[in-house]
Design an enzyme around this catalytic site. Structure first.
Site, short mmCIF file in Angstrom:
data_model
loop_
_atom_site.label_atom_id
_atom_site.label_comp_id
_atom_site.label_asym_id
_atom_site.label_seq_id
_atom_site.Cartn_x
_atom_site.Cartn_y
_atom_site.Cartn_z
CG HIS A 392 16.29 -7.15 19.74
ND1 HIS A 392 16.46 -8.29 20.28
CD2 HIS A 392 17.28 -6.11 20.55
CE1 HIS A 392 17.42 -8.19 21.30
NE2 HIS A 392 17.74 -7.05 21.53
CB CYS A 411 19.01 -3.26 22.11
SG CYS A 411 20.39 -2.50 21.02
#
Length: 497
Positions: A392, A411
């Site tokens: 992201h 992440c």
């Protein structure tokens, strides 16, 4: 084992298995001279230069050649067989939670190699050839030899840490000379002698060291820099041993466009037919919340994503911030929910006594609305997996300037998400930078399926070979140390047909 021994001339015709399908029957066997056998034994005793432990293979002593010639030859050939297997197929077959390590042993069948070993008048040369087969091996072996030499010399000179940060320009009669000696041992540009001042030349050398170690290259020598300076020389030996073994019989990369994320080096590459289309820095999980290794596929993209905060992040990261200033958290788009009589209801954060909230029994659900301050940024790349890991955007752009980028909760944060988006959505009808900007400006959460799903591999490779140079990054998760423990505990395997 019968076929292997037959190929090596150690089993009589009545005991040998018939040749396996696809393996040619061996021709007349060469008879290595006593000198060639001795050179083979010497080569096997040097398996440490390949990252292997020679003691694991039962290499016979030279004295046995005179006392028991037949037993010596049998033991030597068996040792060669087992070493050849590990050099070709890797010492470690698999490890838990390491799907990034995948071997394609079928591409290196043992039969032809065993036949070469049996027929070679100089069998040590066959061992050499197998040892150098994986790409980058020569450079890694040179680096391993240098690392072993440093260990043999007593390791790196120690640098006392002291209680405060060593600042540029400081005068320190204890730490500055020690720092100079330590940097001179690894940096040929540093003169080994000088005064007690932490001068510009030494600061420049320290910055080079910090950059190589994935530390902030500011020349200030604090806790992390002292720890890196005093890291035992044996650590590099372990990393290089792991790197050599992981490359053996490594499975081929996909021929289609795919994404490789080297978690240890905190870099992402998009590759197609051996050509790098895109490379960028990424932020990965901190050591306490390590990014898991995985093989998945990127299937879709979400614009203006909300963030459903995982419970661990909520209680460990956000609870202290709510305690300090709940209004500021509201202004950043954070919303609080709870279940009342089975229904999820929103609660005003200003009405909660955050000081009394027990982090071990966190009773709330936290969500952050899409927006400029959202932790996921404006773009989320979805790759379905059981670990809830995705790639992201991020509003914290300044962190990409740091060489050490292990800051996330697992992440992958992207330095240049729009450039990755261009490649992911290539071929998607109606999607271009203009359309992307319109969707982002709408502030509405929107999802689009990628026209083709892309393979993604999150892997952990601390030693990267670039040309003839080896770049080492710290073993931040201890996975290389675990790999070497597996190498040294794995029993030697018998070569398969």
């Amino acid at each position: 084992m019968g076929l292997a021994l037959a190929l090596l001339g150690l089993a009589g015709p009545a005991l040998a298995d018939p040749p396996a399908a696809g393996i040619p029957a061996p021709g007349p066997l060469a008879r290595p001279t006593a000198e060639a056998q001795q050179r083979l034994a010497e080569r096997l005793r040097r398996l440490e230069e390949d990252g292997l432990d020679p003691h694991a293979y039962g290499v016979p002593e030279d004295a046995q050649a005179l006392a028991d010639p037949a037993g010596y030859q049998a033991a030597l050939q068996r040792a060669a067989l087992l070493a050849l297997t590990d050099l070709l197929h890797g010492r470690v077959t698999s490890l838990p939670n390491r799907p990034d390590i995948r071997r394609d042993t079928a591409a290196l069948p043992m039969g032809p190699w065993l036949a070469r070993l049996a027929a070679a008048p100089e069998p040590a040369a066959v061992i050499d050839r197998a040892a150098l087969l994986p790409p980058g091996t020569a450079a890694l072996k040179r680096a391993l030899a240098a690392a072993r030499a440093r260990v043999a010399a007593g390791g790196w000179p120690a640098v006392p840490a002291g209680s405060d940060t060593l600042e540029p320009g400081a005068v320190d009669p204890v730490r500055v000379p020690a720092l100079r000696a330590r940097l001179a041992a690894s940096d040929p540009l540093v003169p080994p002698t000088g005064d007690d001042t932490y001068d510009e030349a030494l600061v420049a050398a320290m910055k080079r060291f910090q950059e190589a170690e994935a530390l902030e290259p500011d020349g200030r020598v604090g806790r992390l820099s002292f720890a890196a300076l005093n890291r035992p020389a044996e650590v590099a030996v372990r990393q290089l041993r792991a790197a050599l073994d992981q490359r053996r019989a490594a499975g081929p990369a996909p021929t289609e466009r795919h994404i490789e994320v080297n978690v240890a080096h905190q870099r992402l590459q998009v590759i197609e037919r051996d050509r790098v289309l895109l490379e960028m820095a990424v932020i990965v999980g901190k050591s306490a919340r390590a990014t898991p290794m995985m093989r998945v596929r990127l299937t879709s993209v979400q614009f203006n994503p909300p963030w459903g905060v995982p419970e661990r992040n909520a209680r460990e990261d956000l609870l202290p911030r709510f305690r300090r200033d709940p209004r500021a958290m509201m202004e950043k788009g954070f919303r609080v929910f709870s279940y009342v009589e089975g229904q999820r209801v929103e609660i005003d954060p200003m009405t909660i006594d955050w000081q009394t909230v027990n982090p071990q029994r966190f009773p709330y659900i936290i969500r952050q609305d899409a927006g400029d301050t959202n932790a996921l940024g404006r773009i989320k790349f979805v790759m379905p997996n059981t670990e809830a890991i995705y790639m992201h955007d991020t509003p914290d752009r300044h962190l990409f300037r740091r060489p050490d980028r292990a800051f996330s909760s697992g992440c992958i944060r992207l330095e240049r998400p729009l450039e990755l988006l261009d490649l992911v959505l290539e071929g998607a009808a109606g999607w271009n930078r203009g359309q992307v900007q319109r969707v982002l400006d709408s502030r509405q959460t929107t999802a689009v399926t990628a026209p083709r799903s892309l393979p993604v591999r999150l892997h952990y490779t601390t030693a990267v070979v670039e040309g003839n140079e080896v770049r080492l990054r710290p073993d931040i998760y201890g996975l290389d140390a675990a790999y070497v423990r597996a190498m040294d505990s794995t029993r030697a395997r018998v070569a398969q047909r």
